[in-house]
Design a protein around this motif. Structure first.
Motif, PDB file in Angstrom:
ATOM      1  N   UNK A  34      -1.853  -0.142  19.019  1.00 47.16           N
ATOM      2  CA  UNK A  34      -2.830   0.945  18.872  1.00 47.16           C
ATOM      3  C   UNK A  34      -2.198   2.274  19.275  1.00 47.16           C
ATOM      4  N   UNK A  35      -1.379   2.249  20.335  1.00 45.54           N
ATOM      5  CA  UNK A  35      -0.670   3.470  20.746  1.00 45.54           C
ATOM      6  C   UNK A  35       0.335   3.900  19.686  1.00 45.54           C
ATOM      7  N   UNK A  36       1.004   2.916  19.081  1.00 43.65           N
ATOM      8  CA  UNK A  36       1.956   3.243  18.016  1.00 43.65           C
ATOM      9  C   UNK A  36       1.230   3.880  16.829  1.00 43.65           C
ATOM     10  N   UNK A  37       0.051   3.366  16.503  1.00 44.58           N
ATOM     11  CA  UNK A  37      -0.743   3.941  15.405  1.00 44.58           C
ATOM     12  C   UNK A  37      -1.109   5.387  15.710  1.00 44.58           C
ATOM     13  N   UNK A  38      -1.490   5.650  16.951  1.00 42.52           N
ATOM     14  CA  UNK A  38      -1.830   7.017  17.349  1.00 42.52           C
ATOM     15  C   UNK A  38      -0.606   7.930  17.229  1.00 42.52           C
ATOM     16  N   UNK A  39       0.566   7.407  17.575  1.00 43.78           N
ATOM     17  CA  UNK A  39       1.805   8.178  17.439  1.00 43.78           C
ATOM     18  C   UNK A  39       2.121   8.494  15.984  1.00 43.78           C
ATOM     19  N   UNK A  68      -0.044   8.686  13.557  1.00 41.19           N
ATOM     20  CA  UNK A  68      -1.042   9.654  13.083  1.00 41.19           C
ATOM     21  C   UNK A  68      -0.699  11.063  13.562  1.00 41.19           C
ATOM     22  N   UNK A  69      -0.194  11.173  14.782  1.00 43.36           N
ATOM     23  CA  UNK A  69       0.202  12.483  15.301  1.00 43.36           C
ATOM     24  C   UNK A  69       1.375  13.041  14.494  1.00 43.36           C
ATOM     25  N   UNK A  70       2.324  12.178  14.154  1.00 40.63           N
ATOM     26  CA  UNK A  70       3.463  12.631  13.345  1.00 40.63           C
ATOM     27  C   UNK A  70       3.009  13.069  11.953  1.00 40.63           C
ATOM     28  N   UNK A 115       0.834  -1.215   0.000  1.00 41.83           N
ATOM     29  CA  UNK A 115       0.000   0.000   0.000  1.00 41.83           C
ATOM     30  C   UNK A 115       0.865   1.261   0.000  1.00 41.83           C
ATOM     31  N   UNK A 116       1.954   1.253   0.752  1.00 39.56           N
ATOM     32  CA  UNK A 116       2.872   2.387   0.747  1.00 39.56           C
ATOM     33  C   UNK A 116       3.520   2.562  -0.615  1.00 39.56           C
ATOM     34  N   UNK A 117       3.891   1.443  -1.239  1.00 37.15           N
ATOM     35  CA  UNK A 117       4.478   1.506  -2.573  1.00 37.15           C
ATOM     36  C   UNK A 117       3.510   2.064  -3.594  1.00 37.15           C
ATOM     37  N   UNK A 118       2.242   1.661  -3.500  1.00 38.43           N
ATOM     38  CA  UNK A 118       1.228   2.191  -4.418  1.00 38.43           C
ATOM     39  C   UNK A 118       1.110   3.705  -4.268  1.00 38.43           C
ATOM     40  N   UNK A 119       1.079   4.165  -3.032  1.00 35.69           N
ATOM     41  CA  UNK A 119       0.960   5.604  -2.784  1.00 35.69           C
ATOM     42  C   UNK A 119       2.193   6.358  -3.286  1.00 35.69           C
ATOM     43  N   UNK A 120       3.360   5.760  -3.090  1.00 28.54           N
ATOM     44  CA  UNK A 120       4.595   6.402  -3.548  1.00 28.54           C
ATOM     45  C   UNK A 120       4.619   6.479  -5.076  1.00 28.54           C
ATOM     46  N   UNK A 137       4.455   5.332   3.370  1.00 22.04           N
ATOM     47  CA  UNK A 137       4.685   4.115   4.133  1.00 22.04           C
ATOM     48  C   UNK A 137       4.243   4.265   5.585  1.00 22.04           C
ATOM     49  N   UNK A 138       4.446   5.443   6.160  1.00 21.61           N
ATOM     50  CA  UNK A 138       4.022   5.650   7.540  1.00 21.61           C
ATOM     51  C   UNK A 138       2.495   5.574   7.661  1.00 21.61           C
ATOM     52  N   UNK A 139       1.788   6.140   6.710  1.00 17.24           N
ATOM     53  CA  UNK A 139       0.325   6.087   6.730  1.00 17.24           C
ATOM     54  C   UNK A 139      -0.168   4.645   6.597  1.00 17.24           C
ATOM     55  N   UNK A 140       0.481   3.869   5.734  1.00 24.35           N
ATOM     56  CA  UNK A 140       0.094   2.470   5.555  1.00 24.35           C
ATOM     57  C   UNK A 140       0.371   1.663   6.828  1.00 24.35           C
ATOM     58  N   UNK A 141       1.492   1.924   7.474  1.00 22.19           N
ATOM     59  CA  UNK A 141       1.797   1.220   8.723  1.00 22.19           C
ATOM     60  C   UNK A 141       0.800   1.609   9.808  1.00 22.19           C
ATOM     61  N   UNK A 142       0.435   2.868   9.873  1.00 18.12           N
ATOM     62  CA  UNK A 142      -0.538   3.326  10.868  1.00 18.12           C
ATOM     63  C   UNK A 142      -1.883   2.637  10.655  1.00 18.12           C
TER      64      UNK A 142
END
Length: 120
Positions: free
Chosen positions: A81-86, A88-90, A49-54, A64-69
């Protein structure tokens, strides 16, 4: 990510790549795997998904960060879930390049439009 959104990403990236076979090569996956992802028979991981967006022109770090989130957000584990929130904040801290900034911050001469904070 919903199947319709994934299909849209694959279709648009396929147009950019020239064909879905070329797209699969660019993503370093087998063409049948890409078709299975499009049909919903195979999950598309964050790398795909990150590759498609790139490929569609999004900044790779953001893509890639958005796909991982997205993946982490669907987890049942509290730390993920906390990592996803982090993540998203970034992502929220840095505006998307496609979104225009305000008129006062665009262009080479934008500093001239701002009020002098140190009047003499």
């Amino acid at each position: 990510m919903k199947l319709e959104e994934l299909n849209d990403l694959i279709e648009r990236a396929g147009i950019v790549a020239g064909s879905q076979r070329k797209l699969a090569d660019m993503l370093d996956i087998a063409h049948p795997s890409l078709i299975q992802m499009k049909q919903g028979k195979r999950p598309a991981n964050w790398r795909v998904r990150g590759g498609l967006r790139a490929i569609l022109g999004e900044d790779p770090a953001r893509a890639f960060m958005a796909a991982m989130a997205e993946d982490l957000e669907e987890s049942e584990k509290e730390d993920e879930i906390k990592a996803a929130a982090g993540f998203k904040a970034m992502l929220a801290a840095f505006p998307d390049e496609e979104k225009p900034l305000s008129e006062n911050t665009q262009g080479l001469d934008s500093w001239r439009k701002r009020r002098d904070s140190n009047p003499r």
